[in-house]
Design an enzyme around this catalytic site. Structure first.
Site, PDB file in Angstrom:
ATOM      1  N   ARG A  84      40.996  39.804  46.893  1.00 24.66           N
ATOM      2  CA  ARG A  84      40.056  38.443  47.012  1.00 24.66           C
ATOM      3  C   ARG A  84      38.776  39.019  47.321  1.00 24.66           C
ATOM      4  O   ARG A  84      38.665  40.044  48.185  1.00 24.66           O
ATOM      5  CB  ARG A  84      40.581  37.528  48.143  1.00 24.66           C
ATOM      6  CG  ARG A  84      41.735  36.835  47.582  1.00 24.66           C
ATOM      7  CD  ARG A  84      41.589  35.537  46.614  1.00 24.66           C
ATOM      8  NE  ARG A  84      42.733  34.668  46.167  1.00 24.66           N
ATOM      9  CZ  ARG A  84      43.520  35.315  45.050  1.00 24.66           C
ATOM     10  NH1 ARG A  84      43.392  36.365  44.619  1.00 24.66           N
ATOM     11  NH2 ARG A  84      44.615  34.386  44.652  1.00 24.66           N
ATOM     12  N   GLU A 126      33.016  33.168  42.506  1.00 28.05           N
ATOM     13  CA  GLU A 126      33.452  33.319  41.243  1.00 28.05           C
ATOM     14  C   GLU A 126      33.149  32.028  40.577  1.00 28.05           C
ATOM     15  O   GLU A 126      33.208  30.911  41.160  1.00 28.05           O
ATOM     16  CB  GLU A 126      35.001  33.530  41.200  1.00 28.05           C
ATOM     17  CG  GLU A 126      35.351  34.746  41.624  1.00 28.05           C
ATOM     18  CD  GLU A 126      36.758  35.130  41.788  1.00 28.05           C
ATOM     19  OE1 GLU A 126      37.520  34.426  41.179  1.00 28.05           O
ATOM     20  OE2 GLU A 126      37.013  36.073  42.469  1.00 28.05           O
ATOM     21  N   HIS A 173      38.790  37.845  37.425  1.00 25.01           N
ATOM     22  CA  HIS A 173      39.795  37.557  37.910  1.00 25.01           C
ATOM     23  C   HIS A 173      41.157  37.201  36.983  1.00 25.01           C
ATOM     24  O   HIS A 173      41.636  36.240  36.981  1.00 25.01           O
ATOM     25  CB  HIS A 173      39.580  36.159  38.886  1.00 25.01           C
ATOM     26  CG  HIS A 173      40.339  35.909  39.765  1.00 25.01           C
ATOM     27  ND1 HIS A 173      40.264  35.169  41.065  1.00 25.01           N
ATOM     28  CD2 HIS A 173      41.738  36.523  40.086  1.00 25.01           C
ATOM     29  CE1 HIS A 173      41.312  35.283  41.870  1.00 25.01           C
ATOM     30  NE2 HIS A 173      42.250  36.018  41.231  1.00 25.01           N
TER      31      HIS A 173
END
Ligand code: NDP
Length: 307
Positions: free
Chosen positions: A225, A254, A273
Site C-alpha cells: 500500500r 491514487e 494498482h
C-alpha cells in the site's frame, strides 16, 4: 441462515464486471443481486471494493481486496458488522508481477520498450544487464503475497529472505528476520519487496533512514500500500541515485498525480494498482464468498474474518 440476500456492490467493477460474480454464485441458496449505493438497504450482506457508511446496517461485508485499511474497524465492531477479506488468492498473480519487474530491470526490458516508442536501436551499456541467480531479494511481509513472491523468485534462482513480526521460519524463504532486524535484512539485498498490510505500525515503514540503509545498487518494489512508503523520501533517494530504481504498483495518492516525478524517472516502473489483476479474479473471490455462505449454513466461524 441469517443472510437471505447478498448484494454485489457496483464498486467491484474496478476489478471485474459485477454480473460475472453474480452469475458465478447464482446456485447459492440465497438471493444474489448487483447493487448500487441506493440499493444497499435491500441486502443483509455485501461483496465490495469500496466502503460506504450504509454498510453499517448490514450483517456481513466481504472485501474483494486483501487490504482492508479503508474500512473503519471500530465502527464495524460497534455495529456488530462482520468483515471478511480476500487474503489467500494473490500469491501467484503478485508473485508473477514482481518477477516481471525484476526481469525488466535485470534484462533491461523497460529500456527496450522505451526505445521502441522512439524507433531507437540502442543497446544497453556492457555492464548494465545482469541475471537473477546470485542476487538476494528481501521480502518484507511473509503472508500470501510474500510467499507467492518467494516461490516465483526462488524458481528464478534468487535467494529470498523475509521479514515478519515473529521471525519464525516460513516455507520458501532461505532466511527469516524478525522486524526489529529490518535494516540488517534490507542492507544485504539487491531487491527489497514490500508486501505488508498498511497498519499504524507499517505506516511510513520505508522512510529516508530505510532507503539509506539499502544498497546504492538496490531496487525497491512496493506492491503493498502506498502509505507504507514515505513517497517524497523515496523520490529523493531515487533522484540522488542512492537507490538503483523502483517498481511501484501503489502510491500515497491514487491515481498517481500527473505531476509526480515518479512518472518520468528512468529506473522507475509505474503500474496502476493492478499487480493482482487476473481474468480469474471473480472466481477466486467467489470461492471465498461461497465458502463463507456454506459456513453460515453450518454455523462455523467465517473464513478470513478480520472484524
Ligand atoms: P497476509 O495477512 O497474508 O500477510 C501479511 C504479512 O505481513 C504477514 O506475514 C505478517 O506476518 C506480516 N506483517 C504484518 N505486520 C508486519 C510488520 N509490522 N512488520 C513486518 N511484517 C508484518 O496479507 P496478504 O499477503 O494477503 O496481503 C498483504 C497486503 O498486500 C494487503 O494488506 C494489501 O494491502 C496488499 N495487497 C496489494 C495488492 C495489489 O494489488 N498491489 C493485492 C493484494 C494485497 P507476521 O504476522 O509474522 O508479522
Amino acid at each position: 441462515s441469517p443472510v437471505a440476500s447478498l448484494g454485489i456492490h457496483e464498486s467491484v467493477d474496478d476489478v471485474f464486471p459485477p454480473g460475472e460474480l453474480a452469475t458465478y454464485l447464482a446456485d447459492l441458496p440465497i438471493e444474489i443481486e448487483v447493487v448500487s449505493d441506493d440499493e444497499i438497504a435491500s441486502c443483509d450482506a455485501v461483496v465490495t471494493l469500496e466502503y460506504r457508511d450504509a454498510f453499517l446496517e448490514l450483517d456481513w461485508i466481504h472485501s474483494i481486496q486483501a487490504g482492508v485499511d479503508r474500512f473503519p474497524f471500530d465502527e464495524l465492531e460497534a455495529n456488530e458488522v462482520i468483515l471478511t477479506n480476500s487474503t489467500g488468492i494473490h500469491d501467484r498473480t503478485v508473485g508473477e508481477t514482481v518477477a516481471g519487474y525484476l526481469l525488466m530491470f535485470a534484462r533491461r526490458l523497460h529500456d527496450h520498450v522505451a526505445n521502441q516508442q522512439e524507433r531507437r536501436w540502442e543497446r544497453p551499456e556492457w555492464d548494465e544487464a545482469f541475471t537473477l541467480p546470485g542476487t538476494t531479494a528481501c521480502v518484507v511481509g511473509t503472508g500470501t503475497l510474500g510467499r507467492g513472491v518467494a516461490e516465483t523468485l526462488g524458481a528464478l534462482g534468487v535467494r529470498v529472505t523475509g521479514v515478519r513480526r515473529s521471525g519464525d521460519p516460513v516455507p520458501g524463504f532461505d532466511e527469516i528476520y524478525a522486524n526489529d532486524r529490518l535494516f540488517e535484512a534490507i542492507e544485504a539485498a539487491e531487491f527489497v519487496i514490500v508486501t505488508v498490510p498498511l497498519t499504524d505500525e507499517t505506516h511510513h515503514l520505508f522512510d529516508a533512514e530505510a532507503f539509506d540503509a539499502m544498497r546504492d545498487d538496490a531496487y525497491f518494489v512496493n506492491v503493498a500500500r502506498g502509505p507504507v512508503v514515505d513517497e517524497p523520501a523515496l523520490i529523493d533517494a531515487l533522484e540522488a541515485s542512492s537507490l538503483a530504481g523502483a517498481a511501484l504498483d501503489v502510491f500515497e495518492e491514487e491515481p498517481l498525480p500527473e505531476d509526480s516525478p515518479l512518472w518520468e524517472l528512468d529506473e522507475v516502473i509505474v503500474s496502476p494498482h493492478c499487480a493482482a489483476y487476473t481474468r480469474d479474479y471473480f472466481r477466486d473471490v467467489g470461492d471465498i464468498v461461497r465458502e463463507n455462505v456454506d459456513r453460515l449454513e453450518t454455523g462455523e466461524e467465517f473464513h478470513n474474518r478480520v472484524v
